[in-house]
Structure formats: structure tokens, C-alpha cells
Write an enzyme that holds these catalytic residues in place. Structure first.
Site, mmCIF file in Angstrom:
data_model
loop_
_atom_site.group_PDB
_atom_site.id
_atom_site.type_symbol
_atom_site.label_atom_id
_atom_site.label_comp_id
_atom_site.label_asym_id
_atom_site.label_seq_id
_atom_site.Cartn_x
_atom_site.Cartn_y
_atom_site.Cartn_z
ATOM 1 N N LYS A 69 94.676 -36.055 68.489
ATOM 2 C CA LYS A 69 95.404 -35.016 67.749
ATOM 3 C C LYS A 69 96.442 -35.751 66.908
ATOM 4 O O LYS A 69 97.420 -36.283 67.445
ATOM 5 C CB LYS A 69 96.072 -34.028 68.704
ATOM 6 C CG LYS A 69 96.964 -33.025 67.973
ATOM 7 C CD LYS A 69 97.683 -32.085 68.918
ATOM 8 C CE LYS A 69 98.811 -31.384 68.173
ATOM 9 N NZ LYS A 69 99.563 -30.451 69.029
ATOM 10 N N ALA A 98 100.104 -24.574 67.006
ATOM 11 C CA ALA A 98 101.569 -24.415 66.896
ATOM 12 C C ALA A 98 101.952 -23.049 66.350
ATOM 13 O O ALA A 98 101.300 -22.497 65.462
ATOM 14 C CB ALA A 98 102.185 -25.489 66.020
#
Lengths: 77, 258
Positions: B96, B184
């Protein structure tokens, strides 16, 4: 890679995870790690911001002022 | 089924391992979420934490796919080195990729992100770029070889939900074959559900569960929200209208006279 030969010489200071550490002489990363005894169970190492694969520890020679990072698994998002 | 790189997964929820009240609650919440992918980071080894052994053995016991991150990296070099270390430490080519450009809102730096992505793909990584919802950036990341994109819904840890649904919908329309993950900003199950209704393939969240009063219950709620949102997307929603239209048949309405 051939194993780096530990050299005799003046004491050096390297930075382990941002903290100064004294070594009696320039030596291989593998020797320094054996001295510092990072906790087992998994760590990875960078030398001067460059990744050092586990198989290259013996060939990586530490010099005065080198910056060593020993990283471990940690919680992350 | 979710196609994530070369892996097919039942769960469309990816979950973080940080900020839980205790390691045991982390384990229970992750299990309750049904997630099959968990994110982790690398940090300086600390003797006080037992070299990370306790955390790692707890997480390993869940037997999930591990997605290491490069959280906190600001430069291409930092991100690439961290990714290389993660590959050895976690024995995975997944990364990531976070390259932060602004410390105020932790917004990804699109220019350095693209540069680091190119470098890591050349080195054989499966890059999961944490990116903004900018269409052109996302197209460039795809051109660089990304099969998965992870645009933000809102800044990390804010729980504000999907701030720009238009941009996210545009990504879905313009990049139909790319695996899209909202990463997020998810704060509520309804946010996660909305991401799926927009056609996203998965969501990645952490704080919403870890910082809930009852993380295990919230993990369960998120699991069901993801399932509901995806089912709704597959079912095909009715068209939205501006004017009311009775759902009950008007034919045979009683008490009505001409």
C-alpha cells in the site's frame, strides 16, 4: 557477495534507529547486528536509507557516521 | 468475489490494525469484520514492544492476507526503501503505497506517488496506491501498471465519509476494469455502503472501527454495510426522480367521484 572482512581501526559511531552507537572498529553489518541483538521474529534493515537484503548483511561494511534502520512489524492503517 | 491482484476474496472489506484499545480487541474486531486483508506498517524496532513479536504473532494467528503500507513516507526514496523492506519482512509483493505531500491533511503527493509507483512496479511489486480522486492522476497510475487504485474518501482519520461522490463515480465510469478501493475517510457504515453503491469494489478502513466505543460491534456493522452496498449495486438502483409518484396503484382508489 563475499563476506566483508572486519577491519581493525579506530572506534566508530553509527546511528541505530536514530541513536548513536559506538563500535570498536569498522565491521560488517552482520557483526553489529549480532552485537545489538535485534529481537527475533522478524526485522528488516536499511543502511543509509538503502534496503539491505538479509543475505547481504555479512557483506555490508559499516563506517563511521553510517545510519542503520532496523524495522519491525507494527500496527498500521 | 473480489479480485485483488492475483487473489480472489469473499470479503470486500480491507481493515487496518492500528489504534485499537487493546491487542485482543484488535483481534476480535478484525475477526468480526470478516476482512481477509489487513494492513500493517514497519517502524523502528523497540525492545519495549518485544521487537513487534507480540503484535505480529497475534495478527499472524488470523491467517489473513497482509498488506504492508509505507505510511509516513514523504519521498520516493523513503517509500521505495520501505516497500523493499516490507517485501522481505512480510514475504509479500503487495504494497500500500503512501507518499504524503502535505502534513496538514495527509494528502498524497501525486507526483512522487506516480514516480514511486513506476519504480516499484518495475521491481515486481503489486502497488496499491493511496491516491486522491483526481481522474488524470488515476489514469496515469493505471498507465504505469496499477491494477488497483485506492482513492481517498476523505483525509485519513477524519471519518467524514465520501467528500466528492462525483469524482468517485467518474473514476468508476472511466476505469471500469480497475479494482477501485475507497481508502481513508470512512467513518460510518453508511459511508462504506455508499462507496459500494457507487460501484467501488472494496473499502479500506481502520479508525472507524478501532475508535468506535465498541470496535467489535462496529466491525460487524461495517461487514454488513459492505455486503448491503455491494448487493445494491449489483441489483441496480431505481432512477432518481424529482417528482413524487404514488407507489400504491391509483386504479380503484376508494371515495373518489368524478
Amino acid at each position: 557477495m563475499a563476506a566483508a572482512t572486519a577491519t581493525t581501526g579506530p572506534a566508530i559511531t553509527v546511528w541505530l534507529n536514530g541513536e548513536p552507537r559506538q563500535l570498536a572498529a569498522p565491521c560488517a553489518l552482520s557483526e553489529a547486528l549480532a552485537q545489538w541483538q535485534p529481537a527475533g521474529g522478524g526485522f528488516a534493515v536499511a543502511l543509509n536509507e538503502a534496503f539491505v537484503p538479509r543475505g547481504d548483511y555479512a557483506a555490508a561494511l559499516l563506517r563511521d557516521g553510517d545510519r542503520v534502520e532496523v524495522l519491525q512489524p507494527m500496527q498500521g492503517g | 468475489m473480489l479480485q485483488l491482484g492475483d487473489v480472489r476474496l469473499e470479503s470486500r472489506l480491507l481493515i487496518g490494525s492500528a489504534q485499537y484499545p487493546s491487542p485482543q480487541l484488535m483481534q476480535e474486531a478484525i475477526r468480526a469484520s470478516g476482512a481477509q486483508v489487513v494492513t500493517v506498517s514497519l517502524r523502528r524496532q523497540s525492545p519495549a514492544s518485544g521487537g513487534g513479536n507480540d503484535f505480529w504473532s497475534l495478527l499472524s494467528s488470523l491467517q489473513l492476507q497482509v498488506l504492508p503500507n509505507t505510511a509516513g513516507c514523504h519521498s520516493v526514496k523513503e517509500a521505495v526503501t520501505t516497500a523493499q523492506m516490507a517485501r522481505e519482512l512480510f514475504n509479500t509483493r503487495w504494497i500500500k503505497l503512501e507518499v504524503i505531500g502535505d502534513d496538514y491533511n495527509l494528502q498524497p503527493d501525486p507526483f512522487r506517488l506516480l514516480e514511486a509507483t513506476r519504480e516499484l512496479i518495475a521491481q515486481g511489486f503489486e502497488v496499491f496506491p493511496y491516491c486522491t480522486d483526481d481522474l488524470v492522476l488515476c489514469e496515469r497510475l493505471v498507465e504505469a501498471g496499477c491494477r488497483i487504485l485506492m482513492p481517498w474518501g476523505a483525509p485519513i482519520g477524519t471519518g467524514k465519509g465520501l467528500l466528492n461522490p462525483y469524482a468517485l463515480r467518474t473514476l468508476r465510469e472511466r476505469l471500469p476494469r480497475i479494482t477501485l478501493v475507497v481508502d481513508a475517510g470512512i467513518g460510518l457504515p453508511s459511508h462504506a455502503c455508499r462507496a459500494f453503491e457507487l460501484g467501488f469494489d472494496a473499502v479500506l478502513l481502520n479508525t472507524a472501527v478501532a475508535q468506535a466505543s465498541d470496535p467489535v460491534a462496529m466491525a460487524r456493522a461495517m461487514k454488513h454495510a459492505c455486503i448491503a452496498g455491494r448487493l445494491a449495486y449489483e441489483a441496480g438502483a431505481m432512477p432518481e426522480r424529482d417528482l413524487a409518484r404514488p407507489s400504491t396503484p391509483t386504479l380503484g382508489t376508494p371515495f373518489w367521484q368524478t
